[in-house]
Design an enzyme around this catalytic site. Sequence first.
Site, PDB file in Angstrom:
ATOM      1  CG  ASP A  22      -2.053   0.980   1.110  1.00  0.00           C
ATOM      2  OD1 ASP A  22      -2.316   1.469  -0.001  1.00  0.00           O
ATOM      3  OD2 ASP A  22      -2.676   1.285   2.144  1.00  0.00           O
ATOM      4  CG  HIS A  39       0.177   1.134  -9.097  1.00  0.00           C
ATOM      5  ND1 HIS A  39      -0.014   1.003  -7.735  1.00  0.00           N
ATOM      6  CD2 HIS A  39      -0.991   1.619  -9.590  1.00  0.00           C
ATOM      7  CE1 HIS A  39      -1.243   1.382  -7.429  1.00  0.00           C
ATOM      8  NE2 HIS A  39      -1.857   1.778  -8.534  1.00  0.00           N
ATOM      9  CG  LEU A 134      11.165 -16.132  -1.518  1.00  0.00           C
ATOM     10  CD1 LEU A 134      10.726 -16.001  -0.072  1.00  0.00           C
ATOM     11  CD2 LEU A 134      11.816 -14.826  -1.974  1.00  0.00           C
TER      12      LEU A 134
HETATM   13  C1  FPP Z   1      -2.093  -0.121  -3.240  1.00  0.00           C
HETATM   14  O1  FPP Z   1      -1.583   1.196  -3.231  1.00  0.00           O
HETATM   15  C2  FPP Z   1      -1.469  -0.862  -4.322  1.00  0.00           C
HETATM   16  C3  FPP Z   1      -2.135  -1.507  -5.303  1.00  0.00           C
HETATM   17  C4  FPP Z   1      -3.620  -1.540  -5.400  1.00  0.00           C
HETATM   18  C5  FPP Z   1      -1.414  -2.207  -6.392  1.00  0.00           C
HETATM   19  C6  FPP Z   1      -0.113  -2.837  -6.007  1.00  0.00           C
HETATM   20  C7  FPP Z   1       0.564  -3.205  -7.246  1.00  0.00           C
HETATM   21  C8  FPP Z   1       1.885  -3.183  -7.465  1.00  0.00           C
HETATM   22  C9  FPP Z   1       2.895  -2.914  -6.422  1.00  0.00           C
HETATM   23  C10 FPP Z   1       2.396  -3.447  -8.825  1.00  0.00           C
HETATM   24  C11 FPP Z   1       2.133  -4.851  -9.222  1.00  0.00           C
HETATM   25  C12 FPP Z   1       3.300  -5.443  -9.795  1.00  0.00           C
HETATM   26  C13 FPP Z   1       4.071  -6.335  -9.190  1.00  0.00           C
HETATM   27  C14 FPP Z   1       5.238  -6.863  -9.915  1.00  0.00           C
HETATM   28  C15 FPP Z   1       3.759  -6.817  -7.820  1.00  0.00           C
HETATM   29  P1  FPP Z   1      -2.583   2.404  -3.413  1.00  0.00           P
HETATM   30  O2  FPP Z   1      -2.722   2.675  -4.867  1.00  0.00           O
HETATM   31  O3  FPP Z   1      -3.860   2.089  -2.708  1.00  0.00           O
HETATM   32  O4  FPP Z   1      -1.829   3.582  -2.703  1.00  0.00           O
HETATM   33  P2  FPP Z   1      -2.491   4.790  -1.919  1.00  0.00           P
HETATM   34  O5  FPP Z   1      -3.145   4.208  -0.700  1.00  0.00           O
HETATM   35  O6  FPP Z   1      -1.324   5.652  -1.567  1.00  0.00           O
HETATM   36  O7  FPP Z   1      -3.452   5.449  -2.862  1.00  0.00           O
END
Ligand code: FPP
Length: 253
Positions: A22, A39, A134
């Site tokens: 997050d 992301h 892992l």
């Molecule tokens: C939450 O942050 C994150 C997500 C909904 C997506 C997570 C995805 C990735 C890290 C990329 C995927 C790729 C790989 C290789 C794992 P948010 O958007 O809710 O952040 P915020 O709370 O600051 O708005």
Amino acid sequence: VPGAEKVSERKDNLKHIAIILDGNGRWAEKRGLSRSEGHKEGAHNLDRMLEYFLTLNIPYISLYAFSTENWKRPVAEISGIWKLLNHFFKVRLDHCVKNGIHIKVSGDLSKLPKLTQSAIRIASAKTGKSKARLTANFCINYGSRNEILHAAGEIVNERISLFKNGKLSDAVKPVNEEELSSHLYTSPLPDVDLMIRPGGESRISNFLLWQSAYAEIYVTPVLWPDFNEKELDKAIRWYKKRDRRFGGLSDTV
Ligand code: FPP
């Protein structure tokens, strides 16, 4: 690796860490970038952190990459996440094979773009379980309630076929924890020991509810793209100080 403990020697019995990825959006907004850039940075950070996990001898990590609720986001943001996942499963595949990282995916994959589904199939087939140092369990279109309903549905179907085959006592036997666990998307991974939530929210957000029944939950305001090796060390140090009683009493009582 100097200082690394073998899993079998780990006194803390830390086998499974779950992370809610997050804070990518806020990381980007702070820099005047698009959420998709956030992301992208989150995915880069995962690359870096996978290397670190390998040195720690922790056999299982679960990563919340896309929840069953994330479909409510703008289409452009969602397709950006599929692109990152496709890229990861393709470009990092050889690296995972060479380094003993087994890719597992948990969730309802039937709703994912076909390209992502095939990238996942190839990645999990090529990164074998047997020699894995892992297991990286990517939770995609994952939600715990959906997972538990799916498991219950499978059990019902099994019972119906037992009934149809005349195995009446097996068909009506009570469902136990082991049986239900074995039908979860995450099976055969063990329960979560430590759940980490970067980004500061104190919620579990429908992530591994069954598997985290006794997990220690570590919340930090650090946003996922900034959650580095030092932050993980801090979380593990915090975990080691916890007194896990599993409903019993502490040894000192
Ligand atoms: C939450 O942050 C994150 C997500 C909904 C997506 C997570 C995805 C990735 C890290 C990329 C995927 C790729 C790989 C290789 C794992 P948010 O958007 O809710 O952040 P915020 O709370 O600051 O708005």
